[in-house]
Write an enzyme that holds these catalytic residues in place. Structure first.
Site, PDB file in Angstrom:
ATOM      1  N   CYS A 113       0.697  -1.108  -0.070  1.00  0.00           N
ATOM      2  CA  CYS A 113      -0.080   0.119   0.227  1.00  0.00           C
ATOM      3  C   CYS A 113       0.769   1.260   0.015  1.00  0.00           C
ATOM      4  O   CYS A 113       0.428   2.419  -0.164  1.00  0.00           O
ATOM      5  CB  CYS A 113      -0.911   0.016   1.337  1.00  0.00           C
ATOM      6  SG  CYS A 113      -2.173  -1.293   1.181  1.00  0.00           S
ATOM      7  N   HIS A 250      -3.502   7.683   1.884  1.00  0.00           N
ATOM      8  CA  HIS A 250      -3.783   6.307   1.291  1.00  0.00           C
ATOM      9  C   HIS A 250      -5.503   5.944   1.880  1.00  0.00           C
ATOM     10  O   HIS A 250      -5.383   6.045   3.129  1.00  0.00           O
ATOM     11  CB  HIS A 250      -2.946   5.060   1.876  1.00  0.00           C
ATOM     12  CG  HIS A 250      -3.172   3.893   1.796  1.00  0.00           C
ATOM     13  ND1 HIS A 250      -3.776   3.431   0.583  1.00  0.00           N
ATOM     14  CD2 HIS A 250      -3.271   2.824   2.664  1.00  0.00           C
ATOM     15  CE1 HIS A 250      -4.336   1.969   0.644  1.00  0.00           C
ATOM     16  NE2 HIS A 250      -3.912   1.644   1.981  1.00  0.00           N
ATOM     17  N   ASN A 280     -10.106   0.204  -0.743  1.00  0.00           N
ATOM     18  CA  ASN A 280      -8.639   0.298  -0.426  1.00  0.00           C
ATOM     19  C   ASN A 280      -8.270  -0.277  -1.562  1.00  0.00           C
ATOM     20  O   ASN A 280      -8.098  -1.315  -1.944  1.00  0.00           O
ATOM     21  CB  ASN A 280      -8.195  -0.481   0.784  1.00  0.00           C
ATOM     22  CG  ASN A 280      -6.775  -0.624   0.883  1.00  0.00           C
ATOM     23  OD1 ASN A 280      -5.988  -0.194   0.181  1.00  0.00           O
ATOM     24  ND2 ASN A 280      -6.452  -0.707   2.259  1.00  0.00           N
TER      25      ASN A 280
HETATM   26  O1  UT7 Z   1      -4.096  -0.809   3.356  1.00  0.00           O
HETATM   27  C1  UT7 Z   1      -3.043  -1.252   4.115  1.00  0.00           C
HETATM   28  C2  UT7 Z   1      -3.375  -1.179   5.441  1.00  0.00           C
HETATM   29  N1  UT7 Z   1      -4.433  -1.832   6.120  1.00  0.00           N
HETATM   30  C3  UT7 Z   1      -5.389  -0.919   6.831  1.00  0.00           C
HETATM   31  O2  UT7 Z   1      -4.844   0.216   7.078  1.00  0.00           O
HETATM   32  C4  UT7 Z   1      -6.373  -1.681   7.729  1.00  0.00           C
HETATM   33  C5  UT7 Z   1      -6.339  -1.380   8.915  1.00  0.00           C
HETATM   34  N2  UT7 Z   1      -7.353  -1.952   9.566  1.00  0.00           N
HETATM   35  C6  UT7 Z   1      -8.668  -1.682   9.673  1.00  0.00           C
HETATM   36  O3  UT7 Z   1      -8.996  -0.805   8.729  1.00  0.00           O
HETATM   37  C7  UT7 Z   1      -9.734  -2.074  10.714  1.00  0.00           C
HETATM   38  O4  UT7 Z   1      -8.936  -2.712  11.709  1.00  0.00           O
HETATM   39  C8  UT7 Z   1     -10.693  -2.948  10.126  1.00  0.00           C
HETATM   40  C9  UT7 Z   1     -11.713  -2.378   9.385  1.00  0.00           C
HETATM   41  C10 UT7 Z   1     -10.055  -4.290   9.043  1.00  0.00           C
HETATM   42  C11 UT7 Z   1     -11.578  -3.871  11.279  1.00  0.00           C
HETATM   43  O5  UT7 Z   1     -11.958  -2.838  12.141  1.00  0.00           O
HETATM   44  P1  UT7 Z   1     -11.765  -2.819  13.681  1.00  0.00           P
HETATM   45  O6  UT7 Z   1     -12.411  -1.707  14.024  1.00  0.00           O
HETATM   46  O7  UT7 Z   1     -10.487  -2.829  13.882  1.00  0.00           O
HETATM   47  O8  UT7 Z   1     -12.416  -4.241  14.034  1.00  0.00           O
HETATM   48  P2  UT7 Z   1     -11.714  -5.574  14.643  1.00  0.00           P
HETATM   49  O9  UT7 Z   1     -10.938  -6.052  13.643  1.00  0.00           O
HETATM   50  O10 UT7 Z   1     -11.224  -5.303  16.092  1.00  0.00           O
HETATM   51  O11 UT7 Z   1     -13.096  -6.509  14.888  1.00  0.00           O
HETATM   52  C12 UT7 Z   1     -14.214  -6.136  15.360  1.00  0.00           C
HETATM   53  C13 UT7 Z   1     -15.401  -7.153  15.406  1.00  0.00           C
HETATM   54  C14 UT7 Z   1     -14.680  -8.541  15.254  1.00  0.00           C
HETATM   55  O12 UT7 Z   1     -15.779  -9.376  16.259  1.00  0.00           O
HETATM   56  P3  UT7 Z   1     -15.639  -9.691  17.658  1.00  0.00           P
HETATM   57  O13 UT7 Z   1     -14.492 -10.577  17.499  1.00  0.00           O
HETATM   58  O14 UT7 Z   1     -15.542  -8.460  18.538  1.00  0.00           O
HETATM   59  O15 UT7 Z   1     -16.725 -10.662  17.898  1.00  0.00           O
HETATM   60  C15 UT7 Z   1     -14.729  -8.756  14.009  1.00  0.00           C
HETATM   61  O16 UT7 Z   1     -14.951 -10.216  13.778  1.00  0.00           O
HETATM   62  O17 UT7 Z   1     -15.906  -7.000  13.870  1.00  0.00           O
HETATM   63  C16 UT7 Z   1     -15.926  -8.136  13.327  1.00  0.00           C
HETATM   64  N3  UT7 Z   1     -15.577  -8.021  12.141  1.00  0.00           N
HETATM   65  C17 UT7 Z   1     -17.007  -8.019  10.984  1.00  0.00           C
HETATM   66  N4  UT7 Z   1     -18.172  -7.708  11.404  1.00  0.00           N
HETATM   67  C18 UT7 Z   1     -19.047  -7.502  10.292  1.00  0.00           C
HETATM   68  C19 UT7 Z   1     -14.709  -7.766  11.352  1.00  0.00           C
HETATM   69  N5  UT7 Z   1     -14.989  -7.795   9.870  1.00  0.00           N
HETATM   70  C20 UT7 Z   1     -16.319  -7.663   9.836  1.00  0.00           C
HETATM   71  C21 UT7 Z   1     -17.353  -7.477   8.888  1.00  0.00           C
HETATM   72  N6  UT7 Z   1     -18.609  -7.636   9.043  1.00  0.00           N
HETATM   73  N7  UT7 Z   1     -16.977  -7.306   7.511  1.00  0.00           N
END
Ligand code: UT7
Length: 323
Positions: A113, A250, A280
């Protein structure tokens, strides 16, 4: 001294637009969750027969047109991509051929990225060293090809597309009031490889593999490192956050972008946002955002822009330039 100034921009987005709701009957997810946690509303996916080089050629052609140049006036093509058509040759040589450019040289850069920021820094160094007068710098990706469609934590985030910038050498004073690229700041730390990687490759599995990410850990690094690298680049360029007219981040996650702007004390009306419509697009996201904002006439001559990105590696960095 010589500086690399922006002569033109262009982009290409595949025709197929996929709304968040498309994922709802395939995965345990919702439009509401995706919007709230990422700011993404839709993304473009390349057609089956479209390859990364096809996207790059169309973006490159648009940038040349915007610059008022023909392909044989270029000295080099650099393509930032992690989703090449083939293991080799480079996507850049395919773009070179597709544009009808029969001279100069072409190569790819792989910094995921952060790839476009790395490619801009590379082109800037080439131009300042006198190795090239005009360089076409492209970010082109087909991340839809490396998605695990059963992993809701990643497959809803990414999209396909390409953006391009034509850089040209110009004589300058060596002051922060110059036009062109004023400073770059590149970083990587390979100890974080397991936070964001693809689980396949030529020398390991012999397959392309699928993207794997520990999103919340990448998120934390992003918030911390992006504002830092932007500040370092501004410092090197003899400028401060108060001089910034546009942050061109980004486009991974609206929450990361907001946190970075806040740490830089920049209001959100100085931030170029395309994440809602593009998702993204990895190395393509910054040149796409730049080209969209330029096409809308929002970026004015003399304005200061900061582009920043982080991705797999981890690799991250920033570029400061005056339009
Ligand atoms: O481009 C390269 C760099 N990449 C990035 O910058 C991405 C960086 N990360 C992010 O943007 C975020 O971490 C995400 C959008 C990927 C995830 O958001 P988050 O607020 O960090 O959520 P999390 O990973 O802590 O997950 C929270 C909850 C989890 O459920 P539990 O374990 O709390 O029950 C996940 O399983 O959200 C759940 N979850 C979803 N729920 C519905 C993860 N993906 C989804 C989804 N729909 N698509």
């Amino acid at each position: 001294m010589r500086r690399a100034i922006v002569r033109g921009t262009g982009h290409y987005l595949p025709e197929r637009v996929v709304e968040n709701s498309w994922f709802e009957d395939k995965l345990d997810t919702s439009d509401e969750w995706i919007r709230a946690r990422t700011g993404i509303e839709r993304r473009h996916f390349a057609a089956e027969e479209q390859r990364t080089s096809d996207l790059g050629i169309l973006a490159g052609r648009a940038a040349l047109e915007n610059a008022g140049l023909s392909a044989d006036q270029l000295d080099a093509v650099i393509v930032a991509t992690s989703t090449p058509d083939l293991t080799f040759p480079s996507v850049a040589t395919m773009v070179q051929a597709g544009l009808g450019m029969r001279r100069g040289f072409a190569y790819d850069i792989q910094a995921v990225c952060a790839g476009f920021v790395y490619a801009l820094a590379n082109a800037d160094a080439m131009i300042r060293a006198g190795l090239a007068e005009r360089v076409l710098v492209i970010g082109a990706e087909t991340f839809s090809r490396i998605m695990d469609w059963t992993d809701r934590g990643t497959c809803v985030l990414f999209g396909d597309g390409a953006g391009a910038v034509v850089l040209e050498a110009a004589e300058a004073e060596g002051a922060s009031s110059d036009r062109g690229i004023l400073a770059t700041d590149l970083n990587s730390d390979g100890q974080y490889r397991d936070l964001l990687y693809v689980d396949g490759g030529v020398a390991s599995t012999g397959t392309a593999g699928h993207l794997r990410m520990q999103g919340n850990l990448v998120f934390r690094h992003a918030v911390e490192k992006l504002a830092d690298t932007a500040h370092h680049a501004l410092d090197k360029g003899g400028l401060g956050p108060e001089d910034v007219d546009w942050l061109v981040p980004h486009q991974a996650n609206l929450r990361i972008i907001e946190a970075t702007a806040k740490r830089m004390q920049l209001p959100m009306d100085k931030v170029v946002l395309t994440v809602a419509d593009h998702g993204n697009t990895s190395a393509a996201s910054i040149p796409l955002a730049l080209s969209v904002a330029n096409a809308q006439g929002r970026i004015k001559p003399g304005q200061v822009l900061v582009a920043e990105a982080i991705g797999g590696g981890l690799a991250w960095g920033a570029v400061v330039l005056r339009w």
